[in-house]
Motif scaffolding. Structure first.
Motif, PDB file in Angstrom:
ATOM      1  N   LYS A 223       0.846  -1.193   0.000  1.00  0.00           N
ATOM      2  CA  LYS A 223       0.000   0.000   0.000  1.00  0.00           C
ATOM      3  C   LYS A 223       0.880   1.241   0.000  1.00  0.00           C
ATOM      4  N   THR A 225       1.632   3.615   1.791  1.00  0.00           N
ATOM      5  CA  THR A 225       1.760   4.165   3.135  1.00  0.00           C
ATOM      6  C   THR A 225       3.073   3.716   3.752  1.00  0.00           C
ATOM      7  N   LYS A 226       3.454   4.382   4.836  1.00  0.00           N
ATOM      8  CA  LYS A 226       4.656   3.957   5.563  1.00  0.00           C
ATOM      9  C   LYS A 226       4.481   2.535   6.090  1.00  0.00           C
ATOM     10  N   ARG A 227       3.291   2.224   6.602  1.00  0.00           N
ATOM     11  CA  ARG A 227       3.005   0.865   7.060  1.00  0.00           C
ATOM     12  C   ARG A 227       3.133  -0.133   5.918  1.00  0.00           C
ATOM     13  N   GLY A 228       2.655   0.251   4.738  1.00  0.00           N
ATOM     14  CA  GLY A 228       2.759  -0.626   3.569  1.00  0.00           C
ATOM     15  C   GLY A 228       4.206  -0.950   3.247  1.00  0.00           C
ATOM     16  N   TYR A 230       6.802  -0.742   5.322  1.00  0.00           N
ATOM     17  CA  TYR A 230       7.350  -1.512   6.441  1.00  0.00           C
ATOM     18  C   TYR A 230       6.995  -2.990   6.320  1.00  0.00           C
ATOM     19  N   GLU A 231       5.747  -3.249   5.973  1.00  0.00           N
ATOM     20  CA  GLU A 231       5.287  -4.640   5.870  1.00  0.00           C
ATOM     21  C   GLU A 231       5.834  -5.348   4.630  1.00  0.00           C
ATOM     22  N   THR A 233       8.978  -5.163   3.726  1.00  0.00           N
ATOM     23  CA  THR A 233      10.420  -5.335   3.915  1.00  0.00           C
ATOM     24  C   THR A 233      10.884  -6.753   3.626  1.00  0.00           C
ATOM     25  N   GLU A 250       6.354   7.626   1.095  1.00  0.00           N
ATOM     26  CA  GLU A 250       5.820   6.981   2.298  1.00  0.00           C
ATOM     27  C   GLU A 250       6.260   5.512   2.347  1.00  0.00           C
ATOM     28  N   GLY A 254       8.871   3.695   5.142  1.00  0.00           N
ATOM     29  CA  GLY A 254       8.526   2.459   5.839  1.00  0.00           C
ATOM     30  C   GLY A 254       9.543   1.363   5.604  1.00  0.00           C
ATOM     31  N   ARG A 257      12.737   1.871   7.742  1.00  0.00           N
ATOM     32  CA  ARG A 257      12.592   1.420   9.138  1.00  0.00           C
ATOM     33  C   ARG A 257      12.685  -0.107   9.203  1.00  0.00           C
ATOM     34  N   GLY A 258      12.001  -0.769   8.262  1.00  0.00           N
ATOM     35  CA  GLY A 258      12.028  -2.227   8.244  1.00  0.00           C
ATOM     36  C   GLY A 258      13.437  -2.770   8.044  1.00  0.00           C
TER      37      GLY A 258
END
Length: 336
Positions: A223, A225-228, A230-231, A233, A250, A254, A257-258
């Motif tokens: 996605k 997004t930053k979460r997208g 990160y997930e 990674t 974004e 993410g 960070r991952g």
């Protein structure tokens, strides 16, 4: 409760007609003497008179408002876009009503319907989920001017586009110039037209350097997004690339960070670049290499196009095409 000061109160104390006060306050009082104009303006300030916009709009046949639909209020790209909209609207004392519905088509349709019911003067649609069917059913019967931003694939209407194909190509050429030959791109499964253009330009740029890139193999889904990011990674690292191009900043943030949590160093172990040019890019560590869109200019240009359409509905369809540029920072480096 203190009674609100009306235009009649100003006229009575000034010793002139309501029409005279109205014309002076609306910048159309040149036929009156300088002394009369100054007296009316002084009384306006002294009495703290605030115009009744409902009454004013009935006279002007205008709501002095426009609607702006964006896919997300939390994405920094659209924060800058909205700032450009606001700055341009102030030049004509227009009030922008901004809504973000998080890609919820039903909610966006509701906002559109409500904006039409409130007689806004026009719309800027930066949302990707508003369809041609929705435009045909809601906007066209109301004869409401609108401008589409390039991530919306609906047909017709004035449109503002960014050179996303060239943006993708710039990303590819940058990574290739650093010696990277095994790269992946991270983007959504249900990508909008402009993101597909970024992919097409990226593939083309890699081909110029004879670098193999097979979308079915080298594109990772996430996605926007930053979460997208990160997930995604793990899926990226499984492909063992030396560089990754994210469809927006974004996702890139993410991913970074991952990677850090996995003990993967940027850019020593993997180069990362994004797309958009949001403010956060300069404040993450390392600072993010990106393809920068002129976000503030996009917002201002969209408003300018809408004003032209409002002022003259008979003009030809407008197309505005804006460039992008590569911003090289510390998240990308030569392949060791």
């Amino acid at each position: 409760m203190k009674k609100k000061v009306t235009i009649r109160d100003v006229a009575r104390q000034a010793g002139v007609s309501v029409t005279t006060v109205s014309q002076i306050l609306n910048g159309k009082g040149q036929r009156f003497s300088k002394r009369t104009r100054e007296h009316v303006l002084e009384l306006r300030d002294k009495l703290n008179y605030v115009p009744d916009f409902n009454a004013r709009n009935l006279i002007l046949h205008s709501s002095q408002t426009i609607g702006v639909l964006v896919p997300s209020m939390s994405n920094s790209f659209f924060s800058s876009f909205i700032q450009g909209v606001q700055d341009k609207c102030r030049t004509r004392e227009i009030m922008p009503l901004v809504f973000g519905a998080n890609h919820d088509e039903k909610l966006e349709r509701y906002y559109l319907t409500q904006l039409v019911a409130r007689s806004v003067d026009g719309l800027i649609i930066a949302s990707s989920t508003i369809t041609t069917k929705t435009i045909d059913e809601i906007l066209r019967p109301a004869h409401l001017p609108y401008v589409l931003f390039d991530q919306n694939g609906s047909r017709g209407g004035d449109r503002l586009e960014v050179d996303d194909y060239q943006g993708g190509r710039l990303a590819a050429l940058h990574l290739a110039s650093l010696g990277h030959r095994h790269v992946v791109m991270v983007m959504p499964n249900d990508a909008t037209t402009n993101v597909h253009q970024r992919l097409a330009g990226f593939v083309s740029g890699l081909e110029e350097h004879h670098i193999s890139f097979v979308p079915d193999r080298d594109v990772v889904s996430a996605k926007l997004t930053k979460r997208g990011g990160y997930e995604a990674t793990k899926a990226v690292l499984e492909r063992q690339p030396t560089a990754v191009f994210a469809a927006n900043d974004e996702i890139a943030i993410g991913l970074m960070r991952g990677f850090k949590e996995q003990g993967v160093k940027v850019p020593d172990d993997i180069s990362v670049m994004g797309y958009d040019g949001i403010d956060f890019d300069e404040y993450v560590t390392p600072a993010l290499t990106t393809v920068q869109q002129p976000t503030h200019q996009i917002g201002a240009a969209a408003v300018q196009m809408l004003f032209k359409r409002i002022d003259n509905s008979a003009i030809e369809l407008q197309r505005v095409f804006l460039p992008v540029q590569l911003i090289s920072r510390q998240s990308t480096a030569k392949l060791k």
